[in-house]
Motif scaffolding. Structure first.
Motif, PDB file in Angstrom:
ATOM      1  N   TYR A 182      -5.138  -5.418 -12.898  1.00  0.00           N
ATOM      2  CA  TYR A 182      -4.980  -4.997 -11.511  1.00  0.00           C
ATOM      3  C   TYR A 182      -6.358  -4.920 -10.882  1.00  0.00           C
ATOM      4  CZ  TYR A 182      -3.407  -2.272  -7.502  1.00  0.00           C
ATOM      5  OH  TYR A 182      -3.141  -1.840  -6.234  1.00  0.00           O
ATOM      6  N   LYS A 183      -6.452  -5.267  -9.640  1.00  0.00           N
ATOM      7  CA  LYS A 183      -7.739  -5.325  -8.933  1.00  0.00           C
ATOM      8  C   LYS A 183      -8.467  -3.988  -8.929  1.00  0.00           C
ATOM      9  CE  LYS A 183      -5.418  -4.813  -4.483  1.00  0.00           C
ATOM     10  NZ  LYS A 183      -5.754  -3.450  -4.166  1.00  0.00           N
ATOM     11  N   ALA A 184      -7.753  -2.893  -8.912  1.00  0.00           N
ATOM     12  CA  ALA A 184      -8.395  -1.578  -8.866  1.00  0.00           C
ATOM     13  C   ALA A 184      -9.103  -1.220 -10.164  1.00  0.00           C
ATOM     14  CB  ALA A 184      -7.370  -0.502  -8.515  1.00  0.00           C
ATOM     15  N   TRP A 185      -8.873  -1.969 -11.238  1.00  0.00           N
ATOM     16  CA  TRP A 185      -9.552  -1.687 -12.496  1.00  0.00           C
ATOM     17  C   TRP A 185     -11.056  -1.879 -12.367  1.00  0.00           C
ATOM     18  CZ3 TRP A 185      -6.279  -4.103 -16.991  1.00  0.00           C
ATOM     19  CH2 TRP A 185      -5.050  -3.441 -17.064  1.00  0.00           C
ATOM     20  N   GLY A 186     -11.492  -2.625 -11.389  1.00  0.00           N
ATOM     21  CA  GLY A 186     -12.918  -2.851 -11.191  1.00  0.00           C
ATOM     22  C   GLY A 186     -13.558  -1.870 -10.223  1.00  0.00           C
TER      23      GLY A 186
END
Length: 132
Positions: free
Chosen positions: A84-88
């Protein structure tokens, strides 16, 4: 007693809660900044599918007019089934502080799509970014 319940499960639950309590002070400021910052543009649509969204971490320091800033495109991994993009979000904030434009696109995962479709999503996201 089924699978060691309740004793073994209670110990494992207590360990998990202790882990969360110990890590929360370190992560809480970063999470609040991710959620509340106006320098993080969330859920920008780059394609037609629901997961075709990306987060843009705008550098904290304002570049001079005409000045180019470095760009990092972060594609999260996840063994084809998670990611998921929010992991970064932590990495994005670190780059943001260093004056780097950090972009984290999301893409569809298995079982919704196959690997070639995931690659197509990433190609679509990178194409959208490079076009702007």
């Amino acid at each position: 007693r089924y699978l060691g319940f309740p004793g073994k499960w209670a110990v494992q639950m207590a360990r998990l809660l202790m882990f969360i309590v110990l890590l929360l002070p370190g992560f809480l400021p970063l999470i609040v900044h991710y959620v509340c910052s106006r320098k993080i543009v969330k859920n920008v649509v780059y394609g037609a599918k629901f997961r075709h969204q990306l987060d843009i971490f705008v550098p904290r320091s304002q570049p001079q007019p005409g000045e180019k800033v470095p760009i990092v495109i972060f594609i999260s991994g996840g063994a084809w089934i998670i990611g998921y993009k929010a992991w970064g979000f932590i990495m994005g904030q670190v780059f943001q502080r260093q004056g780097v434009l950090f972009i984290a696109p999301d893409y569809r995962n298995f079982p919704e799509v196959s690997v070639p479709d995931m690659v197509d999503d990433v190609v679509c996201a990178v194409g959208w970014i490079l076009a702007r």
